[in-house]
Design an enzyme around this catalytic site. Structure first.
Site, PDB file in Angstrom:
ATOM      1  N   HIS A  14       0.818  -1.220   0.000  1.00 50.67           N
ATOM      2  CA  HIS A  14       0.000   0.000   0.000  1.00 50.67           C
ATOM      3  C   HIS A  14       0.852   1.272   0.000  1.00 50.67           C
ATOM      4  O   HIS A  14       0.311   2.371  -0.054  1.00 50.67           O
ATOM      5  CB  HIS A  14      -0.988  -0.003   1.174  1.00 50.67           C
ATOM      6  CG  HIS A  14      -0.389   0.262   2.517  1.00 50.67           C
ATOM      7  ND1 HIS A  14      -0.146  -0.725   3.444  1.00 50.67           N
ATOM      8  CD2 HIS A  14       0.008   1.424   3.098  1.00 50.67           C
ATOM      9  CE1 HIS A  14       0.362  -0.189   4.536  1.00 50.67           C
ATOM     10  NE2 HIS A  14       0.472   1.118   4.349  1.00 50.67           N
TER      11      HIS A  14
ATOM     12  N   ASP B 195      -0.044  -7.738   1.680  1.00 45.94           N
ATOM     13  CA  ASP B 195       0.426  -6.349   1.669  1.00 45.94           C
ATOM     14  C   ASP B 195       1.957  -6.325   1.744  1.00 45.94           C
ATOM     15  O   ASP B 195       2.541  -6.057   2.793  1.00 45.94           O
ATOM     16  CB  ASP B 195      -0.192  -5.602   2.843  1.00 45.94           C
ATOM     17  CG  ASP B 195       0.034  -4.095   2.770  1.00 45.94           C
ATOM     18  OD1 ASP B 195       0.546  -3.626   1.734  1.00 45.94           O
ATOM     19  OD2 ASP B 195      -0.295  -3.402   3.757  1.00 45.94           O
TER      20      ASP B 195
ATOM     21  N   SER C 165       4.637   2.396   8.103  1.00 50.32           N
ATOM     22  CA  SER C 165       4.142   1.438   7.124  1.00 50.32           C
ATOM     23  C   SER C 165       5.319   0.776   6.430  1.00 50.32           C
ATOM     24  O   SER C 165       6.256   1.448   6.015  1.00 50.32           O
ATOM     25  CB  SER C 165       3.303   2.151   6.057  1.00 50.32           C
ATOM     26  OG  SER C 165       2.176   2.743   6.608  1.00 50.32           O
TER      27      SER C 165
END
Length: 247
Positions: free
Chosen positions: A64, A108, A203
């Site tokens: 992402h 992911d 992230s």
């Protein structure tokens, strides 16, 4: 007792503008030489993610975090300072997992091929991946390094690399908290009771256990103390190796 890392009740993917490690401590400079600071453009705005060097010309991060004009900074401690140890390298090719699902954040994971090989120094060195079939039992202590704000009220990221202590959680308990949790491809780490838990921890940052990367930070809950969810690297070793092989 280490300070508690507070998490917020809605599921929150950790993309642009979500880079905080709250309640952790500043890491010893260059004690995590694999860490990568990733910048990119997304819908006209600057995005920031974490990642980590796994090969001289490859960085691993979350799918992402995909954007345009991607660049990777290696060898950094204070990201706001032009340190002599830093190597800034453009991304030549982004390789997100073909089965990444942005609705439930499954698979992911993404590889970034760098335009040039990083030069290995004391401040820049790859992080080893887990051995095939390696498993982490509940209660195991791991770490999450990353750049970001150090409190809920912080309006900007921390300049220096932070580090949080995370405890591996029981899969069944995490299924009750995260209905989309898939134990075969994800790891649940934090401590909802007293130790630190990830809140917007960079992230794409690595879940580091025994000096190996076992996970890539994907998402957290919000408005409550809860663990963070990591993509389980053991399940993606064949894909990682096959994706890097042509290069």
């Amino acid at each position: 007792m280490p300070p508690v890392l507070i998490l917020l009740t809605c599921l929150l993917p950790l993309g642009a503008g979500a880079e905080e490690i709250i309640g952790g401590h500043e890491a010893k400079p260059h004690s995590h030489p694999y860490m990568a600071y990733i910048t990119f453009q997304e819908d006209g705005e600057k995005g920031i993610c974490g990642g980590f060097l796994v090969k001289d010309n490859f960085v691993l991060t979350a799918a992402h975090c995909l954007g345009s004009s991607m660049k990777v900074t290696l060898g950094a401690h204070n990201i706001d300072t032009n340190e002599d140890t830093q190597q800034i390298i453009p991304v030549a090719k982004a390789i997100p997992h073909p089965d990444y699902n942005e609705k439930d954040w499954s698979n992911d994971i993404m590889l970034l091929k760098l335009e040039m090989r990083a030069k290995r120094t004391k401040a820049v060195r790859p992080l080893r991946l887990p051995k095939a079939n390696a498993q982490l039992k509940p209660g195991y202590v791991c770490h999450l390094p990353g750049w970001g704000g150090t409190s809920l009220s912080a309006t900007k990221k921390a300049a220096s690399l932070q580090e949080a202590v995370l405890i591996i959680q029981d899969d069944q308990k995490c299924k009750l908290r995260f209905h989309r949790y898939i134990e075969t491809i994800q790891i649940c780490a934090g401590d909802p009771k007293e130790i630190q838990a990830a809140f917007k921890g960079d992230s794409g940052g690595p879940l580091v256990c025994d000096n190996r990367a076992y996970g890539v930070l994907s998402y957290v809950k919000t408005e409550t103390i809860a663990p963070g969810i990591f993509t389980k690297l053991v399940s993606f070793l064949p894909w990682i190796r096959s994706s890097m092989k042509p290069f």
